[in-house]
Structure formats: structure tokens, C-alpha cells
Design an enzyme around this catalytic site. Sequence first.
Site, PDB file in Angstrom:
ATOM      1  N   ARG A 108     -14.180  -5.921  30.684  1.00 46.09           N
ATOM      2  CA  ARG A 108     -13.305  -4.740  30.786  1.00 46.09           C
ATOM      3  C   ARG A 108     -11.830  -5.118  30.888  1.00 46.09           C
ATOM      4  NH1 ARG A 108     -17.397  -2.431  34.555  1.00 46.09           N
ATOM      5  NH2 ARG A 108     -18.827  -1.204  33.294  1.00 46.09           N
ATOM      6  N   LYS A 130      -1.227  -2.658  20.046  1.00 49.08           N
ATOM      7  CA  LYS A 130      -2.332  -2.147  19.229  1.00 49.08           C
ATOM      8  C   LYS A 130      -3.187  -3.313  18.786  1.00 49.08           C
ATOM      9  CE  LYS A 130      -0.489   2.046  17.116  1.00 49.08           C
ATOM     10  NZ  LYS A 130      -0.249   2.696  15.808  1.00 49.08           N
ATOM     11  N   GLU A 172       7.652  -5.668   6.346  1.00 52.41           N
ATOM     12  CA  GLU A 172       7.808  -4.974   7.638  1.00 52.41           C
ATOM     13  C   GLU A 172       9.268  -5.011   8.102  1.00 52.41           C
ATOM     14  OE1 GLU A 172       5.423  -3.201   8.736  1.00 52.41           O
ATOM     15  OE2 GLU A 172       3.664  -4.063   7.757  1.00 52.41           O
ATOM     16  N   LYS A 214      11.048  -3.399  17.178  1.00 55.10           N
ATOM     17  CA  LYS A 214       9.720  -2.786  17.301  1.00 55.10           C
ATOM     18  C   LYS A 214       9.379  -2.531  18.766  1.00 55.10           C
ATOM     19  CE  LYS A 214       4.887  -2.736  16.432  1.00 55.10           C
ATOM     20  NZ  LYS A 214       3.716  -3.139  15.682  1.00 55.10           N
ATOM     21  N   GLU A 224       1.940   6.512  20.776  1.00 53.79           N
ATOM     22  CA  GLU A 224       2.185   7.105  19.459  1.00 53.79           C
ATOM     23  C   GLU A 224       2.089   8.625  19.456  1.00 53.79           C
ATOM     24  OE1 GLU A 224       0.616   4.733  16.231  1.00 53.79           O
ATOM     25  OE2 GLU A 224       0.735   6.444  14.891  1.00 53.79           O
ATOM     26  N   ARG A 228       6.895   6.364  17.706  1.00 50.11           N
ATOM     27  CA  ARG A 228       6.135   5.201  17.248  1.00 50.11           C
ATOM     28  C   ARG A 228       5.502   5.451  15.880  1.00 50.11           C
ATOM     29  NH1 ARG A 228       2.106   1.090  20.575  1.00 50.11           N
ATOM     30  NH2 ARG A 228       1.777  -0.302  18.817  1.00 50.11           N
ATOM     31  N   ASN A 232       4.790   3.717  10.941  1.00 47.57           N
ATOM     32  CA  ASN A 232       3.804   3.870   9.875  1.00 47.57           C
ATOM     33  C   ASN A 232       4.446   4.136   8.515  1.00 47.57           C
ATOM     34  OD1 ASN A 232       1.458   3.516  11.464  1.00 47.57           O
ATOM     35  ND2 ASN A 232       1.715   5.599  12.260  1.00 47.57           N
ATOM     36  N   HIS A 235       2.828   3.008   5.423  1.00 49.06           N
ATOM     37  CA  HIS A 235       1.502   2.526   5.815  1.00 49.06           C
ATOM     38  C   HIS A 235       0.374   3.508   5.527  1.00 49.06           C
ATOM     39  CE1 HIS A 235       3.676  -0.698   7.626  1.00 49.06           C
ATOM     40  NE2 HIS A 235       2.590  -1.248   8.116  1.00 49.06           N
ATOM     41  N   HIS A 239      -2.231   1.571   3.632  1.00 48.52           N
ATOM     42  CA  HIS A 239      -3.564   1.205   4.120  1.00 48.52           C
ATOM     43  C   HIS A 239      -4.658   1.608   3.139  1.00 48.52           C
ATOM     44  CE1 HIS A 239      -2.563   0.795   8.684  1.00 48.52           C
ATOM     45  NE2 HIS A 239      -2.341  -0.317   8.006  1.00 48.52           N
ATOM     46  N   HIS A 249      -1.179  -7.030   2.690  1.00 46.18           N
ATOM     47  CA  HIS A 249      -0.651  -5.928   3.493  1.00 46.18           C
ATOM     48  C   HIS A 249       0.788  -5.606   3.077  1.00 46.18           C
ATOM     49  CE1 HIS A 249      -0.329  -3.255   6.918  1.00 46.18           C
ATOM     50  NE2 HIS A 249       0.775  -3.870   7.316  1.00 46.18           N
TER      51      HIS A 249
END
Lengths: 339, 339
Positions: A108, A130, A172, A214, A224, A228, A232, A235, A239, A249
Site C-alpha cells: 500500500r 502520475k 514535450e 511542469k 488535474e 494540469r 495534455n 496528447h 495517445h 510518443h
Amino acid sequence: MEIKKIRIGQTITDYYFGASLSQLKNVADKKHSIILTDEHVFEACKSKLKGWNTIVIKAGEEYKIQQTADTVIDSLIEMEADRKTTLIGLGGGVITDLAGYVGAIYMRGIRTGFIPTSLLAMVDASIGGKNGVDVEVYKNLVGTIRQPSFLFFDTSLLQTLPTAEWQNGFAEIIKHAAIKDAAMFRSLKEHDAAWYQKKKSELAALVRRNALLKTKVVQLDETEQGDRKLLNFGHTLGHALENQYELSHGQAVSIGMTYAAHLSEALLGFKQATALVKLIDQYGLPTYADFDRTKVFDVLKHDKKRERSNLHYILLQKIGKGVVHTLPLTQVKQLIEQI
Amino acid sequence: MEIKKIRIGQTITDYYFGASLSQLKNVADKKHSIILTDEHVFEACKSKLKGWNTIVIKAGEEYKIQQTADTVIDSLIEMEADRKTTLIGLGGGVITDLAGYVGAIYMRGIRTGFIPTSLLAMVDASIGGKNGVDVEVYKNLVGTIRQPSFLFFDTSLLQTLPTAEWQNGFAEIIKHAAIKDAAMFRSLKEHDAAWYQKKKSELAALVRRNALLKTKVVQLDETEQGDRKLLNFGHTLGHALENQYELSHGQAVSIGMTYAAHLSEALLGFKQATALVKLIDQYGLPTYADFDRTKVFDVLKHDKKRERSNLHYILLQKIGKGVVHTLPLTQVKQLIEQI
């Protein structure tokens, strides 16, 4: 080595800039640390990893799946990792995403640290907490948001990076400039990837600037809900393309940014689409592409950014000023068909 | 139906006491909810689940594994679950643990709600946000801590519960009394499981009291730095036994509490070991047991509560007053061999 302590949500992350892998022992305790890395990085850093506990997995995005997480967990059990163990991800985005994910769910949650080895991971993937794995064609469908305890930046690790990896990173960096940093956009225009590869201190400064850019976005909006989402940019479509075609990518995001620039033109009167497309091209990245609209939009339907039949699509008002727009999937499809 | 809003960490959880499954539609939106349940519970509640989206898995602790989580995730993808979806766990502890875990990692976290259907789940497993799956013999080795958005208590669901399941629940109720609630210990002494099975309102009150007792402990210490560890009373040895022998959770914990009571006697001068052992027995649960010390201590070595060679062991000063002790594994082994 510069140390910056940065709070995101409840966690304080130590950022080590201008660091060297040989200094890692000053940051993490060898006895209670386990380094997760891939075969390529392990081969390249072997001599510096003597005396460290390591778990080495196969290299490649195709291994960023639950099954790999399962085998890493089995290794942690074998190595008797417990709640005092730090799991350190040494590698590109695949490794830091996996290390972050396994570190979040093993017992955990145990302590994690990242040592990004690719430009993409340094300026983007390793930052913001993330993590996750891909499921079928859906990228990062499973994961958590959880900040690492430390980030360790050794830009000398970039020296052996293949060209495609430099391109991924610059995609990026251009994205950051487009949504948040017009000054950086201007200085990027004056150089290219080859120039940065030669200029060590300029490269280190560029990495630091992007990592902190960032970080600031994430700091203000860890989960997000708002700003945030800007990260994207390029993206959403990117994606979808990445999993349907053999694209890196960076390549997929670059095509995504190109189409998003034109959507911004059509919807917001954005005037610098040509300049953005030119910069993307200048850094060796693709712009326009022929793709199967139906197939790609089928994947978009499952995109995490989708809420019911609307997409949160990131557009530009001007260079340095990204905005979130909620658009019906059908409208995005229509507009993209016209480009 | 009584509604109580309780904040744990950053999350507010709605507790619905005295609820009935037919009222669920007032709490969750049918269209945007998916109920995860097992074959047994589905069969028992079929008529009340008409019109709800369901994912039905096989019943049993042996399915509380990553592989099941993987298939649930596949079903969520097929059902086009997105960030607006609520995943509702309807079942015992296995189901609420799985629903909580999948809900925490699917799309990096979607809304979750639990409807516990066993006494154990109502008074313990569904509360506190700990979720996860077992890995090999290690219980809950993988998971997260994340609070659900709602908890829905319908004690009429307990009517069809088999005896072993009542025992499991009472083992945790006795544990709560032992570490935190001497008054409840006294009233438990006056009755037995059969009495509570017949008295509907006394049962509902007992469930509510235990749910709120556990909630309070978790509220003060969500991440188990201090007092929450007390809830592990009987569980350190219990977990090790549970995976080595064919014991239910309640049976294993009861044996664990028995040995912990005697450790408390030896180390802290605890005087009510006999009274505790008598109460455990009164509720149909086992106390002393013949087990393979070497095998069980081998599992203990991997227990999450272990830090290096020490165990955080929960002992009792008196009934209603549990304390955390750090003990060397070797000392625990020695003392247990003498009992």
C-alpha cells in the site's frame, strides 16, 4: 549538486539538479534501496550500479503492462522489500511510470525515487506523480497519482541517447513552450536538437527550466481539475495515434499538436499555427499525417479525458497561453477531417 | 435511513445507516454506476439489482488476486466506464477490497461506494479505505489506502449469512471491544451470536457502534502511523495462520488474539486473558491451536508490519486499552513456543 525541496499536495519531493549517478549513495541508502531499471540502461550504467540491489526488466513500452508490475512485485517479495525500502526507478518514462505504480501499491505504498535517463523522462514523465501501466491499446489506463520522495537529474546520462529519444523529449519541451512559456519558444527557435546535444550547460539549464515548469503546473493542480489538463496539449489525439500506428510518443504528440494548432485556429482565431508547425519540424518531428479517422476516433472514445461524449481538448489562444475547451467528440472529428 | 457525513483525510464519506438495498437508487445514479459483486450475493439480491449494471465474479478469498482485478478492469473498459462512473462493491470484504482497489487504479481513481453484505465487512473490512489483493500467501500485499465516497449499511442482508460468517464478524467485534471499548466487552459477555441474529435492532446498533468505532480510529490515523495499528490486534499471527491453514479470517484472528492475550500477560502483566479467551469461545470461535511454529514464523518474516527484524505487535494493558509494542521476531517466537 543543487537541492530544491518542492511540496506537491501532502508530499515534499527533493529535486537534485546537476547531479551525477555516482552521488546517488548520498541520497539513498544502498542497503534499503532497490533500483528498478531496464536491460539497456543497466548495460550502460553497469559500473556505477555496483553494490546496489537491482531489478532489471526488458526495455520497451510494450512491457509497461500489469504483467511486468506483477513480476516486479514478485522480485520485491523475494528480496524481502518492506516498508522501509525505497524503490528507485532508473530509466525512461516506462521505468519511472512502472516504479511509481509498483511503489504506490506494494504494501500500500513504499518510498520511491526516480532517476530519469531520457530527455522525455527528465522534462516530463518523471515529474508530477502520475504513474501506471497500459491496458490493451489504452495508455496509462491503470495507475495512481503519487509523488516520489526524490528526483535525481544527471544530464550526462543523456549522452548515449538515440536520436528518436531526443525527439521525444523536444516534443514535450515544445509543448511546454506552447502552453506556458513564450520566451522559451523564442529561444528554441534559435537552435535545434543537435545544438543542445553539444552544449552541456545549456542542456542542463533547459532540463531544469522544463522540470520546474511542469512542477509548477502540477503543484497548483495535482489531481488535474484545471490547469494540469493543459499538459495534455497534443496528447488527446497523440495517445490515440500512438497506439494505432508505429509512432514514438514524441512523434504522436507532435502530430497531435499540429492538429490542435489548427483546431485552435478554427475555434479561437489562434494566429501562430504556422510558427508552431515550423518549430516542430525544426526539431526533426513529424507534423501532418495520414491516419484512419474512424479507427483513431474509436480509441478516442475511450480516452481518459473523455467525459460522456465530450472531450477536454487543449487549445492555444496564443503561444504561451493554452486553454482547456470542452468539445463534442463529433465536432473534433469533423474539424480534423477538414485539415 | 440515517446519513452521517464523515471526513477522513481529504475525503468525505457518506455513511447510510439503517438503509435498505431498494433505496440505493437515491444514493447512486443507475446510469453512471457499476456494481461489482460475487455469484452468491448476486443470486441472493438478484431481484433488487434489476436495471443496475453489474460485474459478477466468483465468490471466495482465493479470487482476491491481481488476475481478478485485471478481468474487472477489462469489464469496465467494455462497459465504457469513465471518470464519471461510480464503482460500487456489493459483498463481503473480498468484494469491497477488490472494488476499492480497482476503483483506486482504474483511470488513476474513480468514485467508489461499498455495500457490505457480511457482518465482517460491515464492522471492519469496508471501513477505513484499505483495499487490495493477496499475492501468493501474503494477504493484501498489493493495494492502496483510499476512502470510498459512500458506505451503505443494510443489516437485513445479514439474515441469510452462514454461521462461519457470523463468527468472522464477531471476531472483529470482540477485537474492537478488547482494544478500545470495555463497555461493549461487558455487554457482549451477556449475549451470544444467536441472540444478536434474532434481535434486529440490537444487531443494527452493534453494527453502527463498531463501524463508528473503527472509523474514529482511522480518522485519527489514516496512514497507520500510530493508533490504527491497534486494529491489527490478533492479526499479525492471525494472517500468518490464515494462509498456512484452512481457517476463516475470524478463526485465525481469534487464535491470534488468544496468543496476543498471553503475550500481554507475560510482557505487560495483563490480567484478563482468561476473560478474553472465554468470550472468544462463547461466540463459537477457536482459541488455542497446534500449528507449525517454523512455517508460520517464516510467513511472519514477510508480514507488512515487520520492519527489519522487529514486529509491531499489538498487546493489551487491560480490556479496552490496546498498545503497540515493537518486539524482536525471535522474542515473539520464543514466548509463543512457551504457551
